[in-house]
Write a protein that holds these residues in place. Structure first.
Motif, PDB file in Angstrom:
ATOM      1  N   VAL A 229      -9.993   5.525  -2.259  1.00 35.38           N
ATOM      2  CA  VAL A 229     -10.160   6.945  -2.599  1.00 35.38           C
ATOM      3  C   VAL A 229     -10.564   7.098  -4.065  1.00 35.38           C
ATOM      4  O   VAL A 229     -11.483   7.865  -4.414  1.00 35.38           O
ATOM      5  CB  VAL A 229      -8.873   7.722  -2.286  1.00 35.38           C
TER       6      VAL A 229
ATOM      7  N   CYS B 258       0.802  -1.216   0.000  1.00 37.49           N
ATOM      8  CA  CYS B 258       0.000   0.000   0.000  1.00 37.49           C
ATOM      9  C   CYS B 258       0.836   1.268   0.000  1.00 37.49           C
ATOM     10  O   CYS B 258       0.371   2.325   0.451  1.00 37.49           O
ATOM     11  CB  CYS B 258      -0.944  -0.001   1.207  1.00 37.49           C
TER      12      CYS B 258
ATOM     13  N   TRP C 111      -5.685   1.987   0.637  1.00 36.08           N
ATOM     14  CA  TRP C 111      -6.477   3.171   0.926  1.00 36.08           C
ATOM     15  C   TRP C 111      -6.662   4.053  -0.303  1.00 36.08           C
ATOM     16  O   TRP C 111      -7.730   4.646  -0.510  1.00 36.08           O
ATOM     17  CB  TRP C 111      -5.822   3.971   2.049  1.00 36.08           C
ATOM     18  N   TYR C 112      -5.642   4.154  -1.147  1.00 39.06           N
ATOM     19  CA  TYR C 112      -5.789   5.009  -2.316  1.00 39.06           C
ATOM     20  C   TYR C 112      -6.709   4.372  -3.358  1.00 39.06           C
ATOM     21  O   TYR C 112      -7.318   5.075  -4.171  1.00 39.06           O
ATOM     22  CB  TYR C 112      -4.432   5.358  -2.926  1.00 39.06           C
ATOM     23  N   SER C 113      -6.838   3.054  -3.341  1.00 42.14           N
ATOM     24  CA  SER C 113      -7.810   2.413  -4.221  1.00 42.14           C
ATOM     25  C   SER C 113      -9.235   2.781  -3.811  1.00 42.14           C
ATOM     26  O   SER C 113     -10.102   3.044  -4.665  1.00 42.14           O
ATOM     27  CB  SER C 113      -7.624   0.900  -4.191  1.00 42.14           C
TER      28      SER C 113
ATOM     29  N   LEU D 130       2.163   4.190  -2.038  1.00 44.70           N
ATOM     30  CA  LEU D 130       1.788   4.796  -3.307  1.00 44.70           C
ATOM     31  C   LEU D 130       3.044   5.185  -4.067  1.00 44.70           C
ATOM     32  O   LEU D 130       3.769   6.102  -3.685  1.00 44.70           O
ATOM     33  CB  LEU D 130       0.909   6.022  -3.066  1.00 44.70           C
TER      34      LEU D 130
ATOM     35  N   GLU E 226      -1.505   3.093  -9.901  1.00 49.91           N
ATOM     36  CA  GLU E 226      -1.233   1.754  -9.370  1.00 49.91           C
ATOM     37  C   GLU E 226      -1.319   0.646 -10.411  1.00 49.91           C
ATOM     38  O   GLU E 226      -1.454  -0.522 -10.069  1.00 49.91           O
ATOM     39  CB  GLU E 226      -2.204   1.441  -8.225  1.00 49.91           C
TER      40      GLU E 226
END
Length: 350
Positions: free
Chosen positions: A223, A29, A219-221, A31, A196
């Motif tokens: 978002v 995870c 978490w950015y997925s 980034l 990603e």
């Protein structure tokens, strides 16, 4: 007195003795955007971003162009996958041949969806249902695991057919909603590729296959997945705003045309009244006599005052009244003279 030294205990897990230190982050995870992406996929993603913006903000305004693009991309993608993955006529087609066949059939599909409105609306509804189904499949990952691959496939097909029927029944709102959500999904997919490497796309494929024990998304997925409905709502609002402005301008044009039409009708009615009124009837009795243009006036309308005075004196003479009873002179009227320009030869004899 020396302090007593406490014995040290060696354990395999040092975390109980280091409670204040934060745990190291999960290496999955972190980034890390792609440093050197490939040129061809990057260009394709940039082109898809442009298409996504057009879909999201101008989907209903550019209806014909959007229908053509939908038919082109959908037909080309399906035919390319069939030709590239399956054997056609017992031969495995190359990448270039598959792309050429897919492009030709995609152009044909695009023309059909652009020219036939019902086909374009049906395809827009299908894409709306598929987009909603894909978003629901990714969003329900923490709380629902499908038992087999038939469950997500059946859900996608059912939502696609429902969206197609609703779009055919109410074209305007569902076209706006479908193009806005589809354009937002394309933008999110492009951002996912650059950030990603299409992690959301690969996770969607895994969910369709109903694979068990999948690792959780980063978490950015989440978002990126959350920005999809937000972008869709903004695109729908932008399209409604453009539609209101276009409707207001069209209403003003219609009102101006109606006003011009009413003015023309009034002018024609007045001209019809003038043409229906006989010459010399009612005009000298207080009626309205239109002023003729200069080029249509008779020369008798501009007689000299001296000539009119001589005609009046000649009419008042006794001999003239007896010998020329047919000569009529009406000089006191506002409607002009009715005397002929030449008098009979008998009336001039003395």
């Amino acid at each position: 007195m020396e302090e007593a030294l406490l014995p040290l205990a060696m354990t395999s897990d040092p975390r109980p003795f280091n409670q204040q230190l934060p745990e190291p982050p999960d290496p999955r995870c972190v980034l890390e955007p792609q440093d050197n992406p490939e040129l061809a996929p990057a260009l394709v993603c940039a082109l898809c971003c442009c298409f996504g913006i057009i879909y999201c903000c101008f989907g209903y305004r550019c209806f014909k162009a959007v229908m053509f693009l939908s038919g082109l991309l959908s037909g080309a993608l399906v035919i390319f996958l069939l030709c590239h993955k399956e054997r056609v006529l017992e031969t495995q087609l190359s990448l270039e041949v598959s792309a050429g066949i897919a492009l030709g059939i995609g152009l044909l599909c695009g023309l059909v969806t652009m020219l036939v409105r019902s086909v374009g609306l049906f395809l827009t509804g299908l894409l709306l249902g598929l987009t909603l189904g894909a978003g629901a499949l990714l969003g329900t990952e923490p709380i629902y695991q499908p038992p087999s691959a038939w469950v997500p496939a059946g859900g996608l097909v059912g939502l696609a057919l429902l969206g197609a029927l609703l779009t055919l029944r109410w074209p305007r709102p569902f076209t706006v909603l479908g193009t806005a959500l589809l354009g937002a999904a394309v933008l999110v997919a492009c951002a996912d590729y650059f950030l990603e490497g299409l992690a959301l796309g690969s996770r969607l494929g895994q969910r369709l296959q109903a694979l068990p024990a999948l690792p959780p998304l980063c978490w950015y997925s989440w978002v990126l997945l959350g920005t999809w409905p937000a972008l869709g709502a903004l695109g729908a609002l932008a399209q409604w705003k453009l539609m209101d402005e276009e409707h207001g301008g069209h209403a003003n044009v219609v009102l101006s045309h109606q006003r011009r039409h009413l003015q023309l009708l009034r002018i024609r009615q007045q001209e019809a009244k003038w043409h229906r009124t006989p010459s010399g009837v009612g005009l000298c009795e207080g009626g309205y006599r239109p002023r003729l243009p200069l080029n249509t006036r008779s020369p008798a309308d501009s007689l000299a005052p001296s000539y009119l005075q001589s005609l009046r004196e000649r009419q008042l003479e006794p001999g003239t009244q007896a010998t020329a009873p047919h000569t009529v002179l009406d000089l006191d009227s506002d409607c002009g003279s009715t005397v002929p320009l030449t008098t009979p030869s008998g009336s001039t004899q003395t």
